[in-house]
Write a protein that holds these residues in place. Structure first.
Motif, PDB file in Angstrom:
ATOM      1  N   PRO A 127       0.802  -1.219   0.000  1.00  0.00           N
ATOM      2  CA  PRO A 127       0.000   0.000   0.000  1.00  0.00           C
ATOM      3  C   PRO A 127       0.838   1.274   0.000  1.00  0.00           C
ATOM      4  N   SER A 128       2.101   1.185   0.382  1.00  0.00           N
ATOM      5  CA  SER A 128       2.949   2.373   0.453  1.00  0.00           C
ATOM      6  C   SER A 128       3.869   2.516  -0.752  1.00  0.00           C
ATOM      7  N   THR A 129       4.400   1.393  -1.266  1.00  0.00           N
ATOM      8  CA  THR A 129       5.349   1.449  -2.382  1.00  0.00           C
ATOM      9  C   THR A 129       4.840   0.744  -3.637  1.00  0.00           C
ATOM     10  N   LEU A 130       3.588   0.350  -3.654  1.00  0.00           N
ATOM     11  CA  LEU A 130       2.932  -0.355  -4.757  1.00  0.00           C
ATOM     12  C   LEU A 130       3.405  -1.791  -4.896  1.00  0.00           C
ATOM     13  N   VAL A 131       4.712  -2.015  -4.948  1.00  0.00           N
ATOM     14  CA  VAL A 131       5.232  -3.374  -5.033  1.00  0.00           C
ATOM     15  C   VAL A 131       6.286  -3.589  -3.955  1.00  0.00           C
ATOM     16  N   THR A 132       6.426  -4.851  -3.546  1.00  0.00           N
ATOM     17  CA  THR A 132       7.407  -5.189  -2.525  1.00  0.00           C
ATOM     18  C   THR A 132       7.703  -6.685  -2.597  1.00  0.00           C
ATOM     19  N   LEU A 133       8.595  -7.149  -1.761  1.00  0.00           N
ATOM     20  CA  LEU A 133       8.920  -8.566  -1.691  1.00  0.00           C
ATOM     21  C   LEU A 133       7.746  -9.324  -1.078  1.00  0.00           C
ATOM     22  N   ALA A 134       7.394 -10.441  -1.676  1.00  0.00           N
ATOM     23  CA  ALA A 134       6.229 -11.193  -1.200  1.00  0.00           C
ATOM     24  C   ALA A 134       6.583 -12.667  -1.020  1.00  0.00           C
ATOM     25  N   ALA A 135       6.036 -13.534  -1.856  1.00  0.00           N
ATOM     26  CA  ALA A 135       6.284 -14.981  -1.798  1.00  0.00           C
ATOM     27  C   ALA A 135       5.871 -15.578  -0.460  1.00  0.00           C
ATOM     28  N   CYS A 136       4.707 -15.158   0.047  1.00  0.00           N
ATOM     29  CA  CYS A 136       4.204 -15.753   1.280  1.00  0.00           C
ATOM     30  C   CYS A 136       3.184 -16.838   0.930  1.00  0.00           C
ATOM     31  N   PRO A 137       2.950 -17.802   1.818  1.00  0.00           N
ATOM     32  CA  PRO A 137       2.005 -18.891   1.533  1.00  0.00           C
ATOM     33  C   PRO A 137       0.571 -18.385   1.438  1.00  0.00           C
ATOM     34  N   ARG A 138      -0.310 -19.233   0.915  1.00  0.00           N
ATOM     35  CA  ARG A 138      -1.710 -18.840   0.725  1.00  0.00           C
ATOM     36  C   ARG A 138      -2.357 -18.369   2.023  1.00  0.00           C
ATOM     37  N   SER A 139      -2.018 -19.014   3.123  1.00  0.00           N
ATOM     38  CA  SER A 139      -2.653 -18.689   4.405  1.00  0.00           C
ATOM     39  C   SER A 139      -2.293 -17.293   4.898  1.00  0.00           C
ATOM     40  N   SER A 140      -1.235 -16.698   4.330  1.00  0.00           N
ATOM     41  CA  SER A 140      -0.797 -15.374   4.772  1.00  0.00           C
ATOM     42  C   SER A 140      -1.194 -14.275   3.800  1.00  0.00           C
ATOM     43  N   ARG A 141      -1.942 -14.620   2.763  1.00  0.00           N
ATOM     44  CA  ARG A 141      -2.366 -13.619   1.781  1.00  0.00           C
ATOM     45  C   ARG A 141      -3.808 -13.205   2.050  1.00  0.00           C
ATOM     46  N   LYS A 142      -4.066 -11.913   1.912  1.00  0.00           N
ATOM     47  CA  LYS A 142      -5.400 -11.381   2.153  1.00  0.00           C
ATOM     48  C   LYS A 142      -5.888 -10.564   0.964  1.00  0.00           C
ATOM     49  N   ALA A 143      -7.204 -10.500   0.845  1.00  0.00           N
ATOM     50  CA  ALA A 143      -7.823  -9.676  -0.196  1.00  0.00           C
ATOM     51  C   ALA A 143      -7.968  -8.241   0.300  1.00  0.00           C
ATOM     52  N   LEU A 144      -8.039  -7.302  -0.614  1.00  0.00           N
ATOM     53  CA  LEU A 144      -8.224  -5.891  -0.291  1.00  0.00           C
ATOM     54  C   LEU A 144      -9.508  -5.391  -0.939  1.00  0.00           C
ATOM     55  N   ALA A 145     -10.086  -4.367  -0.316  1.00  0.00           N
ATOM     56  CA  ALA A 145     -11.340  -3.826  -0.840  1.00  0.00           C
ATOM     57  C   ALA A 145     -11.382  -2.317  -0.593  1.00  0.00           C
ATOM     58  N   PRO A 146     -11.859  -1.538  -1.579  1.00  0.00           N
ATOM     59  CA  PRO A 146     -12.052  -0.095  -1.380  1.00  0.00           C
ATOM     60  C   PRO A 146     -13.314   0.143  -0.561  1.00  0.00           C
ATOM     61  N   VAL A 147     -13.161   0.685   0.633  1.00  0.00           N
ATOM     62  CA  VAL A 147     -14.305   0.862   1.521  1.00  0.00           C
ATOM     63  C   VAL A 147     -14.428   2.310   1.961  1.00  0.00           C
ATOM     64  N   VAL A 148     -15.579   2.635   2.521  1.00  0.00           N
ATOM     65  CA  VAL A 148     -15.837   3.962   3.053  1.00  0.00           C
ATOM     66  C   VAL A 148     -16.449   3.805   4.446  1.00  0.00           C
ATOM     67  N   THR A 149     -16.036   4.667   5.357  1.00  0.00           N
ATOM     68  CA  THR A 149     -16.542   4.626   6.725  1.00  0.00           C
ATOM     69  C   THR A 149     -17.606   5.706   6.915  1.00  0.00           C
ATOM     70  N   ALA A 150     -18.798   5.284   7.301  1.00  0.00           N
ATOM     71  CA  ALA A 150     -19.901   6.225   7.510  1.00  0.00           C
ATOM     72  C   ALA A 150     -19.722   6.968   8.837  1.00  0.00           C
ATOM     73  N   ALA A 151     -20.581   7.977   9.058  1.00  0.00           N
ATOM     74  CA  ALA A 151     -20.495   8.784  10.276  1.00  0.00           C
ATOM     75  C   ALA A 151     -20.728   7.954  11.536  1.00  0.00           C
ATOM     76  N   ASN A 152     -21.531   6.904  11.409  1.00  0.00           N
ATOM     77  CA  ASN A 152     -21.815   6.060  12.574  1.00  0.00           C
ATOM     78  C   ASN A 152     -20.791   4.943  12.758  1.00  0.00           C
ATOM     79  N   GLY A 153     -19.736   4.970  11.948  1.00  0.00           N
ATOM     80  CA  GLY A 153     -18.688   3.974  12.084  1.00  0.00           C
ATOM     81  C   GLY A 153     -18.869   2.734  11.233  1.00  0.00           C
ATOM     82  N   THR A 154     -19.949   2.670  10.480  1.00  0.00           N
ATOM     83  CA  THR A 154     -20.196   1.511   9.618  1.00  0.00           C
ATOM     84  C   THR A 154     -19.268   1.552   8.413  1.00  0.00           C
TER      85      THR A 154
END
Length: 560
Positions: free
Chosen positions: A218-245
């Motif tokens: 998220p800071s440098t766009l690309v970096t060293l990776a090669a981690c196993p499947r269990s350590s990989r996560k998906a990302l999503a563009p989200v927005v936080t509402a006024a009530n914290g949702t």
């Protein structure tokens, strides 16, 4: 004693005798095997290497295009509603997507087969064709949108590709495409080969189509990776509402598992890919023929075993589904929904023509640049940049685009993975025909070919990138007007994930740096510069006369 000619060895191997027979036959003369210093078995091996390197397109292209939803609509849902197309996806819609994916695998096979046949028979070049990476993503995620959320429906988008293909075919038929390609400056043409090599290597280093060494940051766009499947996560563009949702931004989607949380460099599939890399690299060092094939086959076979850390079929819903499909081995699927799905009703919309023009200019720049780069890599180009068979080479991918749109797939292009076969010694259209033969077999063995894992394809892509970098020595790096456009071209291709953007950047930079020289040339051509020089010289003469006169006045003796 009379001298006698040395007798031909009687114990020649079967491949050697086969090569001699084919070379002297009509086939050998037709494809110029002797003239291009190659053999029949070499062409078969080159075609095999090319196909194995690009076989991933069978599964990848179908998966990407299926993300658009294809011809599936809300009407296919068991419980029709505006939200039935989005997670959790309605079972009826999901079943339609699965049918579409199988249709698109066959469409990919058929369009690639036809393109390779045309390229091999008429152009006699060792270049393979298939739906291009990049344009398929643009088609699925920008034009049609995720599950049809874009501005152009799937059927209308196919119509745009169909019309664009016809225009492209006409441009190629009248020879305008070759003339347009000649307008590409020499430093850009030279560096485009190296840029494509970097692009291939970058693909091979990523997770989706490679060994996974490079990952998202998220800071440098690309970096060293090669981690196993269990350590990989998906990302999503989200927005936080006024009530914290926290909620997903409308129109945006969740990514695949691209973010590496921890355990970097501990992925078992990465290290298996490294073994494949070492096998291929060692074979290249020792000049062993078939280097790419050995590495791909070794990694693929190891990955087909279940219940291992490197399996291509993990214990998940997707993994189980893939394994069930793999176990079929032989499967013949008939296209049911994507063939002939054109719809001309949306042609009055601006977004339709925007997509058509975009497809057209990308094809002109991208496919033409790829063809010239591959021809240059094979040593076919002359001092003017021309190569034998270029007319039919241009016609083949243009015709394939039209055929592909009728079958339901995105634009077809000359594949940069053809460089793998060229490295194996492919020099004639027999290489392309061999690839076409494998695509024909793919009609029956799609389950096996669709199960080649990404970490088996990554190593040859990286090493082909190494081989394609050799063209940079031809750039005149001491001349900044040549060096800067060359560098912009080769650096933008991998970093923008587009051959077209690299060419646009290089050409644009070249034009800017030469504007002053061209302005002087045209001014001189029309006599304006001569008039300006003459006027400037006259002004300088008058100034000199005045200065001399002034100096003469100063030297006159003062009268008392």
């Amino acid at each position: 004693m009379e001298s006698t000619a040395p007798a031909e060895p009687k114990n020649r191997s079967i491949p050697s005798r086969l090569n001699s027979f084919i070379a002297s036959s009509k086939i050998g003369r037709r494809f110029k095997l002797t003239e291009r210093k190659t053999t029949f078995t070499t062409e078969l091996r080159a075609g095999t290497a090319t196909f194995l390197t690009m076989a991933y397109i069978l599964a990848v292209n179908a998966s990407i295009l299926t993300e658009s939803g294809g011809p599936c609509t809300i009407a296919d849902c068991d419980n029709p509603s505006e939200s039935c197309k989005f997670p959790p996806v309605d079972p009826g819609y999901a079943a339609c997507l699965e049918r579409t994916r199988k249709d698109l695998i066959v469409a990919t096979v058929a369009s690639s087969l036809i393109g390779c046949l045309i390229m091999g028979i008429f152009a006699n070049l060792p270049l393979a064709l298939a739906p291009g990476m990049g344009t398929n993503a643009y088609f699925a995620y920008t034009v049609v949108g995720y599950h049809g959320t874009g501005n152009v429906p799937y059927k209308s988008a196919l119509t745009a590709i169909f019309i664009e293909g016809l225009i492209f075919l006409l441009i190629s038929a009248f020879g305008l495409r070759a003339k347009l390609a000649k307008l590409v400056p020499k430093p850009v043409r030279i560096s485009s080969s190296a840029g494509i090599g970097l692009f291939l290597a970058f693909i091979g280093l990523q997770n989706n189509q490679g060994i996974g060494l490079v990952g998202y940051s998220p800071s440098t766009l690309v970096t060293l990776a090669a981690c196993p499947r269990s350590s990989r996560k998906a990302l999503a563009p989200v927005v936080t509402a006024a009530n914290g949702t926290i909620s997903l931004i409308p129109g945006r989607t969740v990514s695949s598992e691209i973010f590496c949380m921890n355990h970097r460099m501990e992925s078992p599939t990465f290290w298996l890919g490294i073994v494949g890399f070492i096998i291929i690299a060692y074979c290249l060092v020792k000049n062993i023929k078939g280097a790419m094939i050995y590495g791909i086959i070794f990694v693929t076979v190891i990955s087909w075993f279940r219940n291992t850390a490197v399996t291509a079929f993990p214990d998940t819903d997707v993994g189980n589904s893939s394994y069930q499909y793999f176990k079929k081995v032989v499967d013949v699927h008939v296209i049911k929904s994507t063939a002939g799905a054109l719809n001309f009703k949306g042609m009055n919309k601006g977004h339709f023509w925007e997509a058509l023009v975009t497809f057209l200019y990308v094809d002109i720049l991208d496919t033409t640049g790829t063809l010239y780069s591959m021809a240059r890599f094979a040593g076919f180009t002359d001092e003017n940049g021309d190569f034998e068979g270029q007319y039919f080479a241009f016609m083949s991918d243009a015709a394939s685009i039209v055929v592909g749109s009728l079958l339901g797939t995105s634009p077809v292009t000359a594949f940069i993975e053809s460089s793998t076969g060229i490295r194996e010694g492919g020099r004639t259209g027999l290489t392309a025909l061999t690839v076409a033969g494998y695509f024909f077999l793919a009609f029956f063995f799609t389950p096996l070919l669709a199960s080649i894992p990404a970490w088996a394809v990554g190593p040859p892509l990286i090493l082909v990138g190494v081989l394609m970098m050799r063209s940079v020595v031809e750039v005149e790096w001491d001349d900044m007007r040549q060096a800067i456009p060359s560098f912009v071209t080769l650096i933008l291709m991998p970093l923008t994930y587009s051959i077209a953007y690299g060419l646009i950047g290089g050409i644009g930079t070249y034009i800017v740096l030469h504007l002053w020289d061209w302005a002087e040339y045209f001014l001189g051509r029309f006599g304006i510069r001569k008039a300006m020089i003459k006027s400037n010289n006259s002004l300088n003469e008058r100034t000199n006369v005045n200065n001399i006169a002034s100096q003469g006045d100063d030297k006159r003796p003062e009268v008392l």
